[in-house]
Motif scaffolding. Sequence first.
Motif, PDB file in Angstrom:
ATOM      1  N   GLU A   1      16.580  -2.176  16.617  1.00  0.00           N
ATOM      2  CA  GLU A   1      17.898  -1.918  17.186  1.00  0.00           C
ATOM      3  C   GLU A   1      17.774  -1.780  18.707  1.00  0.00           C
ATOM      4  OE1 GLU A   1      19.483   1.688  15.625  1.00  0.00           O
ATOM      5  OE2 GLU A   1      19.613   0.968  13.553  1.00  0.00           O
TER       6      GLU A   1
ATOM      7  N   GLU B   1      15.851  -5.400  24.490  1.00  0.00           N
ATOM      8  CA  GLU B   1      16.508  -5.926  23.305  1.00  0.00           C
ATOM      9  C   GLU B   1      15.681  -7.002  22.621  1.00  0.00           C
ATOM     10  OE1 GLU B   1      20.578  -6.881  23.124  1.00  0.00           O
ATOM     11  OE2 GLU B   1      21.218  -5.264  24.473  1.00  0.00           O
ATOM     12  N   MET B   2      15.500  -6.812  21.317  1.00  0.00           N
ATOM     13  CA  MET B   2      14.862  -7.810  20.443  1.00  0.00           C
ATOM     14  C   MET B   2      15.447  -7.573  19.059  1.00  0.00           C
ATOM     15  SD  MET B   2      10.963  -6.295  20.616  1.00  0.00           S
ATOM     16  CE  MET B   2      10.816  -6.451  22.381  1.00  0.00           C
ATOM     17  N   ARG B   3      16.668  -8.018  18.877  1.00  0.00           N
ATOM     18  CA  ARG B   3      17.481  -7.641  17.725  1.00  0.00           C
ATOM     19  C   ARG B   3      16.888  -8.055  16.386  1.00  0.00           C
ATOM     20  NH1 ARG B   3      22.689  -5.921  19.008  1.00  0.00           N
ATOM     21  NH2 ARG B   3      23.160  -5.987  21.239  1.00  0.00           N
ATOM     22  N   SER B   4      15.995  -9.020  16.379  1.00  0.00           N
ATOM     23  CA  SER B   4      15.418  -9.456  15.104  1.00  0.00           C
ATOM     24  C   SER B   4      14.475  -8.413  14.514  1.00  0.00           C
ATOM     25  CB  SER B   4      14.657 -10.774  15.289  1.00  0.00           C
ATOM     26  OG  SER B   4      15.531 -11.803  15.665  1.00  0.00           O
ATOM     27  N   VAL B   5      13.931  -7.525  15.361  1.00  0.00           N
ATOM     28  CA  VAL B   5      12.928  -6.576  14.865  1.00  0.00           C
ATOM     29  C   VAL B   5      13.287  -5.119  15.107  1.00  0.00           C
ATOM     30  CG1 VAL B   5      11.032  -8.227  15.078  1.00  0.00           C
ATOM     31  CG2 VAL B   5      11.573  -6.740  17.001  1.00  0.00           C
TER      32      VAL B   5
END
Length: 243
Positions: free
Chosen positions: A116, A110-114
């Motif tokens: 889904e 998970e790396m929601r800034s870049v």
Amino acid sequence: MTTNKNGLAYQRILLKLSGEALAGEEGLGISPDRATDIAQRVKQVHEMGVDVAIVIGAGNLWRGRTGLNAGMDRATADYMGMLATVMNALALMDAFERINLMTRVQSAIEMRSVAEPYIRRRAIRHLEKNRVVIFGGGTGNPFFSTDTAAALRAMEIGADVLIKATKVDGVYDKDPNQHVEAKKFEHLSYIDTLNRRLEVMDSTAISLCMENKLPILVVNLWDEKALAKALLGEKVGTLVDEG
């Protein structure tokens, strides 16, 4: 080989790219020109009505083996590689959207800034909405290759075939760039591929495909017509299936 009403042998594909496909002449880094070339090839088959999902490696940015040889912890080296695949996925997304190909990147880490988070049903929905989906972050677990991630994601989205894109026009018994007498295989069974230790994909990925009867097609990514021909059911590259 049977075709559907659109004349396609495969309606939904998982395209496995090596990280080196994005690299420049030095074999490292990300070349915007290479990304554009890949985008044009994907757009060609997408416009044929094919659902396209992609898994890309990280060899252009990081090789876990380099870290292992220096004494690095295996899990740490693998996580670094997974993060590098997300960088490659973002580069591809940018190239796709510059030619008006709607794209979504999903990451197993998970790396929601870049990107889904990877959600199977959402990925399938994107494909149904005519978007290209790029899966980054491998499987989200160390000790598994992006080959295995490609096989896993192909099964999860219901792909008809896993297409392994390479720099040569199929699978050979030895490196055709170094041996002029190298023999090309047009068709192989999963078992033959494993027994011969042919470098199609790693053994975990091939075994997963074998258990789920998912065919693997190895084609030359840089042959402008190879991918389209394969999707129309023409004999291109090397097909690995039940035999």
